[in-house]
Write an enzyme that holds these catalytic residues in place. Structure first.
Site, PDB file in Angstrom:
ATOM      1  N   TYR A 161       0.841  -1.218   0.000  1.00 33.92           N
ATOM      2  CA  TYR A 161       0.000   0.000   0.000  1.00 33.92           C
ATOM      3  C   TYR A 161       0.865   1.253   0.000  1.00 33.92           C
ATOM      4  O   TYR A 161       0.662   2.178  -0.804  1.00 33.92           O
ATOM      5  CB  TYR A 161      -0.908  -0.011   1.245  1.00 33.92           C
ATOM      6  CG  TYR A 161      -1.543   1.326   1.561  1.00 33.92           C
ATOM      7  CD1 TYR A 161      -2.547   1.851   0.758  1.00 33.92           C
ATOM      8  CD2 TYR A 161      -1.134   2.074   2.672  1.00 33.92           C
ATOM      9  CE1 TYR A 161      -3.139   3.082   1.054  1.00 33.92           C
ATOM     10  CE2 TYR A 161      -1.710   3.294   2.972  1.00 33.92           C
ATOM     11  CZ  TYR A 161      -2.714   3.799   2.160  1.00 33.92           C
ATOM     12  OH  TYR A 161      -3.289   5.021   2.450  1.00 33.92           O
TER      13      TYR A 161
HETATM   14  P1  NAD Z   1     -12.294   5.405   1.864  1.00 35.24           P
HETATM   15  O1  NAD Z   1     -12.120   4.004   1.389  1.00 35.24           O
HETATM   16  O2  NAD Z   1     -13.334   5.661   2.884  1.00 35.24           O
HETATM   17  O3  NAD Z   1     -12.528   6.358   0.608  1.00 35.24           O
HETATM   18  C1  NAD Z   1     -11.913   6.142  -0.650  1.00 35.24           C
HETATM   19  C2  NAD Z   1     -12.997   6.178  -1.726  1.00 35.24           C
HETATM   20  O4  NAD Z   1     -12.364   6.080  -3.017  1.00 35.24           O
HETATM   21  C3  NAD Z   1     -14.014   5.018  -1.630  1.00 35.24           C
HETATM   22  O5  NAD Z   1     -15.325   5.524  -1.445  1.00 35.24           O
HETATM   23  C4  NAD Z   1     -13.845   4.283  -2.952  1.00 35.24           C
HETATM   24  O6  NAD Z   1     -15.052   3.777  -3.475  1.00 35.24           O
HETATM   25  C5  NAD Z   1     -13.265   5.361  -3.855  1.00 35.24           C
HETATM   26  N1  NAD Z   1     -12.518   4.784  -4.988  1.00 35.24           N
HETATM   27  C6  NAD Z   1     -11.516   3.881  -4.942  1.00 35.24           C
HETATM   28  N2  NAD Z   1     -11.112   3.584  -6.176  1.00 35.24           N
HETATM   29  C7  NAD Z   1     -11.871   4.320  -7.038  1.00 35.24           C
HETATM   30  C8  NAD Z   1     -11.922   4.440  -8.436  1.00 35.24           C
HETATM   31  N3  NAD Z   1     -11.124   3.723  -9.248  1.00 35.24           N
HETATM   32  N4  NAD Z   1     -12.835   5.291  -8.989  1.00 35.24           N
HETATM   33  C9  NAD Z   1     -13.673   5.997  -8.190  1.00 35.24           C
HETATM   34  N5  NAD Z   1     -13.680   5.919  -6.851  1.00 35.24           N
HETATM   35  C10 NAD Z   1     -12.778   5.086  -6.274  1.00 35.24           C
HETATM   36  O7  NAD Z   1     -10.842   5.875   2.398  1.00 35.24           O
HETATM   37  P2  NAD Z   1     -10.427   7.132   3.292  1.00 35.24           P
HETATM   38  O8  NAD Z   1      -9.997   6.629   4.607  1.00 35.24           O
HETATM   39  O9  NAD Z   1     -11.467   8.204   3.191  1.00 35.24           O
HETATM   40  O10 NAD Z   1      -9.106   7.593   2.517  1.00 35.24           O
HETATM   41  C11 NAD Z   1      -9.184   8.542   1.452  1.00 35.24           C
HETATM   42  C12 NAD Z   1      -7.794   8.732   0.860  1.00 35.24           C
HETATM   43  O11 NAD Z   1      -6.882   9.173   1.871  1.00 35.24           O
HETATM   44  C13 NAD Z   1      -7.190   7.456   0.275  1.00 35.24           C
HETATM   45  O12 NAD Z   1      -6.477   7.818  -0.887  1.00 35.24           O
HETATM   46  C14 NAD Z   1      -6.229   6.973   1.358  1.00 35.24           C
HETATM   47  O13 NAD Z   1      -5.155   6.240   0.812  1.00 35.24           O
HETATM   48  C15 NAD Z   1      -5.761   8.302   1.935  1.00 35.24           C
HETATM   49  N6  NAD Z   1      -5.341   8.228   3.343  1.00 35.24           N
HETATM   50  C16 NAD Z   1      -6.256   7.920   4.321  1.00 35.24           C
HETATM   51  C17 NAD Z   1      -5.847   7.915   5.647  1.00 35.24           C
HETATM   52  C18 NAD Z   1      -6.796   7.611   6.773  1.00 35.24           C
HETATM   53  O14 NAD Z   1      -6.344   7.611   7.934  1.00 35.24           O
HETATM   54  N7  NAD Z   1      -8.077   7.381   6.524  1.00 35.24           N
HETATM   55  C19 NAD Z   1      -4.519   8.213   5.975  1.00 35.24           C
HETATM   56  C20 NAD Z   1      -3.618   8.464   4.942  1.00 35.24           C
HETATM   57  C21 NAD Z   1      -4.044   8.509   3.630  1.00 35.24           C
HETATM   58  C1  UGA Z   2      -4.158   4.169   8.529  1.00 36.27           C
HETATM   59  C2  UGA Z   2      -5.048   3.966   7.289  1.00 36.27           C
HETATM   60  O1  UGA Z   2      -5.724   2.713   7.377  1.00 36.27           O
HETATM   61  C3  UGA Z   2      -4.239   4.013   6.017  1.00 36.27           C
HETATM   62  O2  UGA Z   2      -5.122   4.015   4.914  1.00 36.27           O
HETATM   63  C4  UGA Z   2      -3.414   5.264   6.037  1.00 36.27           C
HETATM   64  O3  UGA Z   2      -2.665   5.427   4.889  1.00 36.27           O
HETATM   65  C5  UGA Z   2      -2.529   5.306   7.260  1.00 36.27           C
HETATM   66  O4  UGA Z   2      -3.371   5.308   8.406  1.00 36.27           O
HETATM   67  C6  UGA Z   2      -1.677   6.545   7.320  1.00 36.27           C
HETATM   68  O5  UGA Z   2      -1.568   7.176   8.363  1.00 36.27           O
HETATM   69  O6  UGA Z   2      -1.056   6.873   6.318  1.00 36.27           O
HETATM   70  P1  UGA Z   2      -2.875   2.527  10.106  1.00 36.27           P
HETATM   71  O7  UGA Z   2      -1.938   3.442  10.782  1.00 36.27           O
HETATM   72  O8  UGA Z   2      -2.455   1.116   9.902  1.00 36.27           O
HETATM   73  O9  UGA Z   2      -3.298   3.028   8.663  1.00 36.27           O
HETATM   74  O10 UGA Z   2      -4.221   2.657  10.943  1.00 36.27           O
HETATM   75  P2  UGA Z   2      -5.200   1.558  11.504  1.00 36.27           P
HETATM   76  O11 UGA Z   2      -5.720   0.731  10.395  1.00 36.27           O
HETATM   77  O12 UGA Z   2      -6.161   2.268  12.369  1.00 36.27           O
HETATM   78  O13 UGA Z   2      -4.206   0.656  12.419  1.00 36.27           O
HETATM   79  C7  UGA Z   2      -3.477   1.238  13.509  1.00 36.27           C
HETATM   80  C8  UGA Z   2      -2.831   0.134  14.315  1.00 36.27           C
HETATM   81  O14 UGA Z   2      -3.875  -0.658  14.926  1.00 36.27           O
HETATM   82  C9  UGA Z   2      -1.969  -0.847  13.514  1.00 36.27           C
HETATM   83  O15 UGA Z   2      -0.822  -1.181  14.266  1.00 36.27           O
HETATM   84  C10 UGA Z   2      -2.853  -2.090  13.371  1.00 36.27           C
HETATM   85  O16 UGA Z   2      -2.139  -3.296  13.292  1.00 36.27           O
HETATM   86  C11 UGA Z   2      -3.654  -2.033  14.675  1.00 36.27           C
HETATM   87  N1  UGA Z   2      -4.975  -2.705  14.554  1.00 36.27           N
HETATM   88  C12 UGA Z   2      -5.850  -2.361  13.575  1.00 36.27           C
HETATM   89  C13 UGA Z   2      -5.309  -3.680  15.492  1.00 36.27           C
HETATM   90  O17 UGA Z   2      -4.521  -3.980  16.394  1.00 36.27           O
HETATM   91  N2  UGA Z   2      -6.527  -4.278  15.395  1.00 36.27           N
HETATM   92  C14 UGA Z   2      -7.430  -3.965  14.408  1.00 36.27           C
HETATM   93  O18 UGA Z   2      -8.534  -4.555  14.376  1.00 36.27           O
HETATM   94  C15 UGA Z   2      -7.085  -2.962  13.477  1.00 36.27           C
END
Ligand code: NAD
Ligand code: UGA
Length: 333
Positions: A161
């Site tokens: 990822y």
């Molecule tokens: P999310 O899965 O809730 O939202 C992503 C959306 O993108 C989904 O609704 C999905 O249907 C849509 N999508 C995926 N592929 C597509 C495509 N080919 N065409 C049209 N739509 C498409 O995820 P999120 O947590 O809201 O994350 C949003 C963005 O932020 C992502 O790019 C993710 O990598 C990035 N990000 C999220 C976090 C986090 O903590 N949530 C942290 C770092 C980066």
């Molecule tokens: C999150 C998002 O899922 C990613 O899409 C994003 O890119 C990333 O943040 C980011 O900061 O860039 P992550 O930090 O792995 O990734 O966040 P969580 O999915 O909430 O996991 C946090 C920690 O909790 C990890 O160590 C994971 O192993 C742990 N975890 C998660 C558990 O122990 N149990 C669970 O059921 C889920």
């Protein structure tokens, strides 16, 4: 938008396109933009007519007159017509999540995070859109001792990822570095965003759900891993600033500079619910890093951004939203 949204007063672009608008961050962002006076076209391949998560995420937004929703896959839809007169594109569509990126799903990550982004960038530059904000990730930094991670640090992505997110941001930046490119790119490296409507695979959601329902919580590792947790409204403010501040460009961290352990998150969930979560410890998962912590200096200097919501208040708002969801639908996702 959540109850902390009253401080979302940042100026918005006049007309914006949000990809991934049916997702967690995208739906909050689109809502905040419309509330700030923008006309917003939201694009997502999840159809709110058939996908309950998309429907729930878009429920409030679709009632607002400034919002138009398009169900389309960026891998094959015509993108240019969506961009007419756009002042800014927020490219949040993608496949998130560290752990499922190992194995056969990797091709989906490559398709949505890279190939779709290539199509978006091609269309954005052709249409002369002046600003693109792309969602990158703290995961690009990989293993760090205790941070803080600065934008100038050498990325060491530790999961498939993270590799796609690094490639995605660099692809957008390569486009914008071309001579005569009309588009300035800002790549935001979000640090673990949480709050109402957070994806149900993420830890904060799962801990709060366990606290509310009495279901057990699977803990991957000993719980001492730390994250720089970012509340959704703070993430949205940084994102809008990245589109509206004329001098902003390049990579910018969206994280506070402090971190909390998973055990601290469990303790907060326990104290908010008055119930002790049953924890089942499992092996750490491949690609998970021990600590994330942002150096937030650039976000502060370039965007004037400083997060406002501490972990306890943010988790309280998140829990209230989950409780309301349970009351409305009879279950939590
Ligand atoms: P999310 O899965 O809730 O939202 C992503 C959306 O993108 C989904 O609704 C999905 O249907 C849509 N999508 C995926 N592929 C597509 C495509 N080919 N065409 C049209 N739509 C498409 O995820 P999120 O947590 O809201 O994350 C949003 C963005 O932020 C992502 O790019 C993710 O990598 C990035 N990000 C999220 C976090 C986090 O903590 N949530 C942290 C770092 C980066
Ligand atoms: C999150 C998002 O899922 C990613 O899409 C994003 O890119 C990333 O943040 C980011 O900061 O860039 P992550 O930090 O792995 O990734 O966040 P969580 O999915 O909430 O996991 C946090 C920690 O909790 C990890 O160590 C994971 O192993 C742990 N975890 C998660 C558990 O122990 N149990 C669970 O059921 C889920």
């Amino acid at each position: 938008m959540s109850q902390h949204a009253s401080h979302l007063t940042t100026a918005a672009p006049r007309r914006a396109v949000v990809t991934g608008a049916a997702g967690f961050i995208g739906s909050h962002l689109a809502h905040a933009l419309v509330q700030a006076g923008a006309v917003v076209v939201g694009v997502d391949r999840r159809d709110p007519a058939t996908d309950p998560t998309a429907a729930a995420n878009l429920a409030a937004l679709q009632r607002l007159p400034g919002y138009m929703h398009v169900t389309a896959d960026l891998l094959n839809c015509a993108i240019e017509p969506l961009l007419v007169d756009a002042n800014a594109v927020f490219h949040l569509a993608g496949i998130p999540g560290v752990r499922p990126s190992w194995g056969p799903k990797f091709s989906e990550y490559v398709a949505s995070n890279l190939l779709a982004t290539h199509r978006v960038m091609d269309a954005v530059t052709r249409m002369g859109v002046p600003r693109l904000v792309v969602a990158s990730s703290s995961s690009v930094y990989g293993p760090t001792e205790d941070g803080p991670s600065a934008e100038t640090d050498r990325p060491q992505p530790a999961s498939p990822y993270a590799v796609t997110k690094l490639a995605e941001e660099q692809l957008c930046l390569a486009y914008s570095a071309q001579a005569h490119c009309p588009t300035t790119v800002v790549a935001l490296r979000y640090f673990t965003v949480y709050g109402p409507r957070q994806r149900p695979d993420m830890f904060t959601h799962r801990a709060l759900r366990a606290a509310l329902t009495g279901q057990s919580l699977r803990l991957y590792g000993d719980g001492h891993q730390r994250r720089d947790f970012t509340y959704i409204d703070d993430a949205v403010i940084a994102t809008i600033a990245a589109a509206t501040i004329p001098t902003a460009s390049g990579v910018i961290n969206v994280g506070s500079g402090s971190s909390a352990s998973l055990l601290e998150v469990i303790n907060i969930a326990n104290s908010l619910s008055g119930r002790e979560i049953q924890v089942h410890q499992e092996n750490p998962r491949s690609g998970d890093v021990l600590t994330t912590r942002a150096d937030p200096s650039r976000a502060h200097e370039v965007l004037g951004w400083q997060p406002q919501v501490d972990l306890h208040s943010g988790m309280r708002a998140h829990m209230q939203a989950l409780a309301a969801e349970t009351a409305a639908y009879g279950h939590v996702a």
